[in-house]
Write a protein that holds these residues in place. Structure first.
Motif, mmCIF file in Angstrom:
data_model
loop_
_atom_site.group_PDB
_atom_site.id
_atom_site.type_symbol
_atom_site.label_atom_id
_atom_site.label_comp_id
_atom_site.label_asym_id
_atom_site.label_seq_id
_atom_site.Cartn_x
_atom_site.Cartn_y
_atom_site.Cartn_z
ATOM 1 N N LEU A 1 0.789 1.774 -3.990
ATOM 2 C CA LEU A 1 -0.475 2.511 -4.061
ATOM 3 C C LEU A 1 -0.394 3.886 -3.411
ATOM 4 O O LEU A 1 -1.362 4.644 -3.459
ATOM 5 N N HIS A 2 0.746 4.175 -2.753
ATOM 6 C CA HIS A 2 0.993 5.480 -2.118
ATOM 7 C C HIS A 2 -0.070 5.808 -1.061
ATOM 8 O O HIS A 2 -0.520 6.945 -0.938
ATOM 9 N N LEU A 3 -0.447 4.794 -0.306
ATOM 10 C CA LEU A 3 -1.378 4.967 0.800
ATOM 11 C C LEU A 3 -0.648 4.673 2.104
ATOM 12 O O LEU A 3 0.521 4.293 2.112
ATOM 13 N N HIS A 4 -1.347 4.834 3.237
ATOM 14 C CA HIS A 4 -0.706 4.673 4.533
ATOM 15 C C HIS A 4 -0.450 3.202 4.842
ATOM 16 O O HIS A 4 -1.228 2.318 4.460
ATOM 17 N N TYR A 5 0.644 2.938 5.537
ATOM 18 C CA TYR A 5 1.026 1.577 5.920
ATOM 19 C C TYR A 5 -0.076 0.883 6.717
ATOM 20 O O TYR A 5 -0.424 -0.266 6.444
ATOM 21 N N PHE B 1 0.828 -1.205 0.000
ATOM 22 C CA PHE B 1 0.000 0.000 0.000
ATOM 23 C C PHE B 1 0.863 1.257 0.000
ATOM 24 O O PHE B 1 0.526 2.255 -0.639
ATOM 25 N N VAL B 2 2.000 1.217 0.700
ATOM 26 C CA VAL B 2 2.880 2.391 0.774
ATOM 27 C C VAL B 2 3.647 2.589 -0.534
ATOM 28 O O VAL B 2 3.639 3.683 -1.126
ATOM 29 N N GLU B 3 4.327 1.530 -0.989
ATOM 30 C CA GLU B 3 5.253 1.655 -2.107
ATOM 31 C C GLU B 3 4.563 1.694 -3.468
ATOM 32 O O GLU B 3 5.043 2.357 -4.386
#
Length: 368
Positions: free
Chosen positions: A113-117, A109-111
């Protein structure tokens, strides 16, 4: 038709259990097979035969002894006391592995989709809890979606590789590794994965009524695992040795096929993490419920909370110690699986499961 559907469900669940996130990224295949050059084609064939034989044998044995969880199978293989301690050690390793997988879902999600861990962790945990309310049927249905998608992507990548300048690299690449290391690698790979897969395959075999269905599901599942191995090996061999520099080798290949394929592959990696996490939590809950008389939902919540807390701090250092021990244990476990007889039921009645269905062929027998 219903029998054929159940065979496919078992096959897809078997494939989905073996083909985890490490498999989907390509790292496992690269380390255990592709780096050994043209010999990898033969070692993959060996692994495929072992997956067909021992995966089917494990499910049939679980069926014959009416195993409630993988602990019952371990007691059958090693005796009551040793089997109990081996099962608890396996539980510790699996909780550690699933904590790392849960952390991996946050990383996706972080790497990617650029969302929060924490968003990745919570979505995975909530989805797992909701699915597990439906028991093993949820795992079967989930894999009927994930596995065909994986196979489709594999075929697409193979088709793309055929148009490259060196598609025959999988039978021409050489290796500097010794023959001993080359042929031990597939044995280690199959042993470790089968030992890990027992948490899912044991209840799957136990809760399937027909032995013929288990047998055909195991055969098709083993063939499917072999196909996935060979497809990934074929694709990565065409880009050796440069492909070894990537953390996610298959992801780098998907990237070259365009944004749509890359997005699908990223989602596929997450779905692999999610499906494996769901299946493992289910199997672990079955074992714990044999020792703790509490609500199944509370057991599931406890396991997921444990994995969530560990995923906040990491488990890598401990796993680096536990993994080699578990690797040796896996070889011993597979040896016992090969030598063990069919055995007798270890309890007089089965837990209720809507997945079981009546026999329709005289070749399907029940024991006990």
């Amino acid at each position: 038709m219903k029998r054929n559907i159940h065979v496919l469900q078992i096959a897809f669940t078997y494939i989905g259990t073996i083909v985890g996130a490490g498999f989907a990224t390509g790292q496992e295949i690269l380390q255990f097979f592709t780096q050994y050059g043209r010999w990898a084609t033969l070692t993959i064939m060996l692994s495929t035969l072992v997956f067909i034989w021992l995966g089917t044998r494990m499910m049939l044995m679980a069926h014959d002894i009416s195993a409630q969880s993988y602990e019952d199978l371990n007691k059958h293989l090693f005796g009551s006391n040793a089997g109990k301690w081996i099962s608890w050690f396996t539980l510790i390793v699996l909780i550690g592995v699933n904590s790392v997988m849960l952390a991996g879902s946050g990383s996706v999600f972080v790497e990617q989709l650029h969302l929060h861990y924490q968003t990745g962790l919570l979505i995975t945990l909530i989805g797992t809890y909701l699915l597990l309310n439906k028991g093993i049927k949820a795992i079967l249905h989930m894999n009927t979606i994930v596995v065909p998608l994986m196979i489709t992507i594999s075929i697409l990548l193979v088709h793309s590789t055929l148009s490259m300048p060196n598609p025959h690299s999988f039978i021409t690449n050489t290796t500097d590794h010794s023959a001993l290391r080359t042929w031990i690698s597939p044995i280690l790979y199959t042993s470790f994965n089968l030992a890990m897969a027992q948490v899912v395959l044991v209840p799957l075999g136990s809760q399937t009524y027909s032995r013929n269905t288990i047998r055909w599901g195991g055969v098709l599942g083993g063939i499917g695992v072999g196909f996935m191995l060979m497809a990934a090996h074929f694709v990565m061999s065409a880009q050796m040795p440069g492909i070894q520099q990537f953390e996610i080798p298959m992801g780098s290949i998907a990237y070259r096929l365009g944004a749509l394929v890359e997005i699908i592959y990223i989602l596929l990696i997450f779905m692999e993490i999610f499906s494996t996490f769901v299946a493992d939590i289910y199997g672990l809950s079955l074992q714990i419920r044999q020792h703790v008389q509490v609500s199944p939902k509370l057991v599931t919540l406890f396991i997921m909370l444990t994995c969530f807390l560990i995923s906040q701090f990491g488990f890598s250092s401990l796993l680096s110690v536990l993994y080699p021990i578990f690797g040796v244990l896996s070889l011993i476990w597979v040896s016992k699986l090969i030598m063990a007889g069919r055995g007798k039921p270890i309890r007089s009645s089965r837990p209720h499961s809507s997945f079981r269905y009546p026999n329709s062929k005289s070749g399907d027998t029940r024991h006990g």
